[in-house]
Scaffold this motif. Structure first.
Motif, PDB file in Angstrom:
ATOM      1  N   ARG A 284       0.860  -1.171   0.000  1.00  0.00           N
ATOM      2  CA  ARG A 284       0.000   0.000   0.000  1.00  0.00           C
ATOM      3  C   ARG A 284       0.905   1.232   0.000  1.00  0.00           C
ATOM      4  N   ARG A 285       0.468   2.276  -0.662  1.00  0.00           N
ATOM      5  CA  ARG A 285       1.270   3.496  -0.701  1.00  0.00           C
ATOM      6  C   ARG A 285       1.539   4.036   0.703  1.00  0.00           C
ATOM      7  N   SER A 286       0.630   3.780   1.630  1.00  0.00           N
ATOM      8  CA  SER A 286       0.791   4.283   2.994  1.00  0.00           C
ATOM      9  C   SER A 286       2.055   3.742   3.669  1.00  0.00           C
ATOM     10  N   VAL A 287       2.561   2.578   3.196  1.00  0.00           N
ATOM     11  CA  VAL A 287       3.807   2.046   3.758  1.00  0.00           C
ATOM     12  C   VAL A 287       4.944   3.023   3.532  1.00  0.00           C
ATOM     13  N   PHE A 288       5.069   3.538   2.314  1.00  0.00           N
ATOM     14  CA  PHE A 288       6.155   4.458   2.002  1.00  0.00           C
ATOM     15  C   PHE A 288       5.959   5.806   2.678  1.00  0.00           C
ATOM     16  N   GLU A 289       4.720   6.187   2.877  1.00  0.00           N
ATOM     17  CA  GLU A 289       4.443   7.427   3.589  1.00  0.00           C
ATOM     18  C   GLU A 289       4.790   7.297   5.069  1.00  0.00           C
ATOM     19  N   ARG A 290       4.619   6.087   5.599  1.00  0.00           N
ATOM     20  CA  ARG A 290       4.875   5.865   7.029  1.00  0.00           C
ATOM     21  C   ARG A 290       6.337   5.550   7.322  1.00  0.00           C
ATOM     22  N   LEU A 291       6.994   4.781   6.425  1.00  0.00           N
ATOM     23  CA  LEU A 291       8.315   4.252   6.735  1.00  0.00           C
ATOM     24  C   LEU A 291       9.434   4.800   5.859  1.00  0.00           C
ATOM     25  N   GLY A 292       9.109   5.468   4.793  1.00  0.00           N
ATOM     26  CA  GLY A 292      10.135   5.869   3.845  1.00  0.00           C
ATOM     27  C   GLY A 292      10.244   4.870   2.708  1.00  0.00           C
ATOM     28  N   LEU A 293      11.197   5.112   1.803  1.00  0.00           N
ATOM     29  CA  LEU A 293      11.341   4.297   0.601  1.00  0.00           C
ATOM     30  C   LEU A 293      12.371   3.191   0.824  1.00  0.00           C
ATOM     31  N   PHE A 294      12.750   2.495  -0.245  1.00  0.00           N
ATOM     32  CA  PHE A 294      13.778   1.463  -0.151  1.00  0.00           C
ATOM     33  C   PHE A 294      15.115   2.109   0.212  1.00  0.00           C
ATOM     34  N   ASP A 295      15.895   1.411   1.010  1.00  0.00           N
ATOM     35  CA  ASP A 295      17.208   1.899   1.426  1.00  0.00           C
ATOM     36  C   ASP A 295      18.178   1.773   0.247  1.00  0.00           C
ATOM     37  N   GLU A 296      18.672   2.891  -0.238  1.00  0.00           N
ATOM     38  CA  GLU A 296      19.487   2.880  -1.444  1.00  0.00           C
ATOM     39  C   GLU A 296      20.913   2.392  -1.217  1.00  0.00           C
ATOM     40  N   GLN A 422      21.392   6.416   7.225  1.00  0.00           N
ATOM     41  CA  GLN A 422      20.207   5.614   7.507  1.00  0.00           C
ATOM     42  C   GLN A 422      18.976   6.223   6.848  1.00  0.00           C
ATOM     43  N   VAL A 423      18.065   5.344   6.443  1.00  0.00           N
ATOM     44  CA  VAL A 423      16.786   5.819   5.919  1.00  0.00           C
ATOM     45  C   VAL A 423      15.983   6.357   7.087  1.00  0.00           C
ATOM     46  N   PRO A 424      15.664   7.640   7.102  1.00  0.00           N
ATOM     47  CA  PRO A 424      14.922   8.190   8.245  1.00  0.00           C
ATOM     48  C   PRO A 424      13.488   7.719   8.253  1.00  0.00           C
ATOM     49  N   MET A 425      12.924   7.608   9.433  1.00  0.00           N
ATOM     50  CA  MET A 425      11.502   7.299   9.570  1.00  0.00           C
ATOM     51  C   MET A 425      10.736   8.608   9.338  1.00  0.00           C
ATOM     52  N   ARG A 426      10.651   8.975   8.058  1.00  0.00           N
ATOM     53  CA  ARG A 426      10.131  10.289   7.728  1.00  0.00           C
ATOM     54  C   ARG A 426       8.643  10.416   8.011  1.00  0.00           C
ATOM     55  N   ALA A 427       8.227  11.647   8.220  1.00  0.00           N
ATOM     56  CA  ALA A 427       6.806  11.918   8.427  1.00  0.00           C
ATOM     57  C   ALA A 427       6.039  11.637   7.145  1.00  0.00           C
ATOM     58  N   ALA A 428       4.801  11.276   7.287  1.00  0.00           N
ATOM     59  CA  ALA A 428       3.974  10.927   6.132  1.00  0.00           C
ATOM     60  C   ALA A 428       3.885  12.081   5.140  1.00  0.00           C
ATOM     61  N   THR A 429       3.850  13.296   5.637  1.00  0.00           N
ATOM     62  CA  THR A 429       3.722  14.428   4.733  1.00  0.00           C
ATOM     63  C   THR A 429       4.953  14.587   3.848  1.00  0.00           C
ATOM     64  N   ALA A 430       6.128  14.294   4.399  1.00  0.00           N
ATOM     65  CA  ALA A 430       7.359  14.435   3.610  1.00  0.00           C
ATOM     66  C   ALA A 430       7.379  13.448   2.460  1.00  0.00           C
ATOM     67  N   ILE A 431       7.030  12.191   2.732  1.00  0.00           N
ATOM     68  CA  ILE A 431       7.027  11.181   1.669  1.00  0.00           C
ATOM     69  C   ILE A 431       5.900  11.465   0.680  1.00  0.00           C
TER      70      ILE A 431
END
Length: 437
Positions: A284-296, A422-431
């Motif tokens: 679900r798109r909400s995963v990326f909004e909650r957790l960030g994207l794949f770790d590059e 590290q991939v930050p646990m970004r806020a949903a609004t940022a993603i």
């Protein structure tokens, strides 16, 4: 395993006889219509199967599906330690249940859920013919996806010419090498609520997107993985990967990975690779909004692999759940030659170690470090001794590649700048802003 295996697909709903294999060993994949049930590897002298065996297999497979899918019997099943799910009833009890065939008919009903809310993302690099085969299977889906995005990770954009042969394909060029970068480019380009991923060396079953849509419609989970079957077993390397190395895991029973599975395996490094394979996954798109994207830092073109399992780790560690649903089927083309297989296994192990370090740094779970320094060396030693006495000589070459990958992965402990990225646990609004661009 040096000889080829013919792959044959047998629909037990209509099979009243078995014609056998075309003239050699065979891997039989059993179905009930569109529902995958199991596999059976056989030598030539074991074929054809007798009608009594086919009926026995039908009853056993039906019973397993019943215990895994019947809500009245305690389904859905939840994964426990090592990824196995504890059945709600015993197999013997299931075999005694009435109306097994009727249950199979119900479970095998093809999904009618529309897939127009699914963005399919296919990442590719310098494999034009394979990409063409993959796209041919995706555009032939019973449930037409809302959009199909090809992310070309080649330097010169050589997949563009392939994409022009398929109408309505959205082409994205991401020249910076790395599968995680390519997947993140696909996420940013996508517009719909479910993002499904497959690879350019894969052909998908006609019902793949429809089954993904059904699973998310019926289950309150954030992520999904599906069944990965071999497309061909023409070479010794392909057979070895599938049978001796376990392939991508051909489990035909659905199960949910959540808090119980994570906590039971956490002291030894949560075994998130048991969840599935990146060649067949959706979020679900909400995963990326909650957790960030794949770790590059992870994935092919970077540390090696495990960018998918690291994201599953983040998901489970923060209370999410992932469903493994084998009704969503893809067919993977394994590495066909031994050097390619060795390079793959080295990259897998290197990436696995890198992901364990990342997971430790993100969450402080010491079990990841225990796996690096204790479990993996013990696995190498056990495999070496077993191979000396009873294994195939080819296994030593694969083991050497795995150990080289492990040693290469240890360097990441000392790369302090790398570990700080590290991939930050970004806020949903940022993603949300990032993916909307």
């Amino acid at each position: 395993m040096t000889e080829r295996f013919d792959i044959r697909h047998i629909d037990l709903a209509i099979a009243d006889a078995d014609a056998g294999a075309p003239g050699g060993r065979a891997l039989s994949v059993f179905w009930w219509k569109d529902l995958p049930l199991g596999t059976r590897a056989s030598l030539q002298e074991e074929l054809p199967f007798g009608i009594s065996l086919l009926r026995q297999l039908t009853a056993e497979y039906a019973a397993r599906q019943l215990e895994a899918r019947a809500v009245m019997l305690g389904a859905p099943l939840r994964a426990t330690y090592e990824g196995w799910a504890k059945p709600a009833i015993s197999l013997a009890s299931a075999l005694e249940a009435e109306n097994l065939i009727e249950s199979l008919e119900e479970f095998a009903t093809a999904s009618s859920v529309a897939a127009d809310d699914i963005s399919v993302v296919i990442c590719t690099r310098d494999r034009g013919p394979a990409l063409a085969e993959c796209l041919s299977s995706v555009v032939a889906q019973r449930g037409t996806p809302g959009e199909i995005i090809v992310v070309d990770n080649s330097r010169d954009g050589n997949a563009r010419s392939v994409c022009t042969e398929f109408p309505d394909i959205r082409y994205v060029h991401e020249p910076r090498a790395g599968l995680s970068r390519a997947r993140n480019a696909g996420i940013r380009a996508s517009r719909l609520n479910i993002v499904a991923f497959t690879d350019d060396d894969v052909e998908v079953h006609p019902g793949w997107t429809a089954e993904i849509a059904r699973a998310f419609a019926e289950r309150d989970v954030e992520a999904l993985t599906g069944l990965v079957l071999p497309a061909r077993l023409d070479t010794g390397a392909q057979c070895y990967f599938e049978f001796a190395m376990g392939g991508f895991g051909t489990t035909f029973i659905p199960r949910t990975f959540g808090r119980q599975f994570f906590e039971e395996t956490r002291p030894h490094g949560a075994h998130v690779w048991k969840i599935g394979a990146g060649a067949n996954m959706a979020f679900r798109r909400s995963v990326f909004e909650r957790l960030g994207l794949f770790d590059e830092r992870l994935g092919a073109g970077a540390a090696g692999c495990s960018e998918d399992s690291e994201l599953w780790y983040r998901l489970l560690a923060t209370g999410g759940e992932c469903l493994y649903e084998p009704r969503a089927v893809v067919f993977h083309h394994h590495r066909s030659d031994w050097p390619g297989l060795k390079r793959q296994m080295k990259a897998y192990m290197k990436g696995h170690v890198a992901a364990l370090i990342v997971q430790h740094d993100n969450f402080g779970d010491r079990g990841n470090i225990v796996r690096v320094w204790t479990q993996l060396p013990a696995h190498f030693a056990k495999t070496f001794l077993k191979t000396l006495f009873e294994g195939s000589p080819g296994r030593l070459g694969i083991l050497a590649a795995e150990i080289k990958g492990w040693l290469a992965g240890l360097q990441f402990f000392l790369r302090f700048g790398w570990r700080k990225q590290q991939v930050p646990m970004r806020a949903a609004t940022a993603i949300a802003k990032e993916t909307a661009r």
